[in-house]
Design an enzyme around this catalytic site. Structure first.
Site, mmCIF file in Angstrom:
data_model
loop_
_atom_site.group_PDB
_atom_site.id
_atom_site.type_symbol
_atom_site.label_atom_id
_atom_site.label_comp_id
_atom_site.label_asym_id
_atom_site.label_seq_id
_atom_site.Cartn_x
_atom_site.Cartn_y
_atom_site.Cartn_z
ATOM 1 N N PHE A 1 0.861 -1.181 0.000
ATOM 2 C CA PHE A 1 0.000 0.000 0.000
ATOM 3 C C PHE A 1 0.899 1.233 0.000
ATOM 4 O O PHE A 1 1.868 1.284 0.744
ATOM 5 C CB PHE A 1 -0.930 -0.019 1.219
ATOM 6 C CG PHE A 1 -2.113 0.877 1.079
ATOM 7 C CD1 PHE A 1 -3.226 0.476 0.352
ATOM 8 C CD2 PHE A 1 -2.123 2.132 1.656
ATOM 9 C CE1 PHE A 1 -4.329 1.307 0.216
ATOM 10 C CE2 PHE A 1 -3.211 2.968 1.525
ATOM 11 C CZ PHE A 1 -4.317 2.557 0.805
ATOM 12 N N CYS B 1 3.859 2.454 4.810
ATOM 13 C CA CYS B 1 3.530 3.879 4.835
ATOM 14 C C CYS B 1 2.042 4.044 5.094
ATOM 15 O O CYS B 1 1.212 3.567 4.318
ATOM 16 C CB CYS B 1 3.921 4.535 3.525
ATOM 17 S SG CYS B 1 3.509 6.299 3.499
ATOM 18 N N HIS C 1 -9.421 5.393 10.747
ATOM 19 C CA HIS C 1 -8.670 4.251 10.219
ATOM 20 C C HIS C 1 -7.163 4.445 10.350
ATOM 21 O O HIS C 1 -6.433 3.493 10.623
ATOM 22 C CB HIS C 1 -9.064 4.001 8.755
ATOM 23 C CG HIS C 1 -8.526 2.740 8.193
ATOM 24 N ND1 HIS C 1 -8.923 1.491 8.631
ATOM 25 C CD2 HIS C 1 -7.602 2.522 7.219
ATOM 26 C CE1 HIS C 1 -8.279 0.565 7.958
ATOM 27 N NE2 HIS C 1 -7.467 1.167 7.093
ATOM 28 N N ARG D 1 10.659 11.606 3.655
ATOM 29 C CA ARG D 1 11.291 10.787 4.676
ATOM 30 C C ARG D 1 11.717 9.399 4.189
ATOM 31 O O ARG D 1 12.534 8.738 4.834
ATOM 32 C CB ARG D 1 10.325 10.601 5.852
ATOM 33 C CG ARG D 1 10.120 11.853 6.656
ATOM 34 C CD ARG D 1 8.902 11.744 7.571
ATOM 35 N NE ARG D 1 8.764 12.872 8.462
ATOM 36 C CZ ARG D 1 8.366 14.086 8.106
ATOM 37 N NH1 ARG D 1 8.053 14.340 6.851
ATOM 38 N NH2 ARG D 1 8.273 15.063 8.988
#
Length: 154
Positions: free
Chosen positions: A26, A84, A92, A131
């Site tokens: 994902f 991630c 959620h 990042r």
């Protein structure tokens, strides 16, 4: 091969270590960057390419179950979790972030096995992209350093 990490930490050497990476697909553009940076840093630390295994799962919630299976195998001195989670408009985000993090921690503690947790939890996709490369490299260094520390403590 000795490789000094950034900062004031110890010199770490990954030669002879076996390390498995579990990558959530994902947000794949971000997790692929994490995985690439992680593998590159593991190589720079001396971990042989043949001693690195990569296992992909659908998302962050699926990472801990694969970590559990890998930990139980006894074949690796460290594991790395990559994923991630980007905040959305619902609860959620908190559920996935909290549960995946707790699962990763539990596997590490249950098996006394170092797991570098580089499942990013960010507010925006831009933060994740900013990042990803550094966190992928950091995860590799943490995995190798902790594997060596646990060897010394054994």
């Amino acid at each position: 091969m000795q490789h000094a990490n950034q900062g004031t930490g110890p010199t770490i050497d990954g030669q002879g270590l076996s390390i498995a990476i579990v990558q959530a697909r994902f947000n794949a553009d971000i997790t692929d960057t994490l995985a690439r940076a992680c593998r590159d840093e593991l190589a720079a630390l001396g971990v042989a390419d043949s001693a690195i295994s990569l296992h992909q799962v659908p998302g962050a919630l699926e990472v801990p179950v694969v970590l559990e299976r890998l930990a139980r195998s006894g074949r690796h001195q460290a594991l790395i979790a990559l994923g991630c989670i980007i905040r959305g408009e619902t609860y959620h985000f908190e559920l996935v972030a909290n549960e995946s993090g707790a699962g990763v921690t539990r596997v590490g503690l249950d098996h006394a096995l170092p797991i570098a947790n580089a499942i990013l939890t960010v507010e925006t996709e831009a933060q994740a992209h900013a990042r990803a490369e550094d966190k992928g490299r950091d995860a590799a260094r943490v995995a190798v350093e902790m594997a060596r520390l646990l060897e010394r403590l054994a």
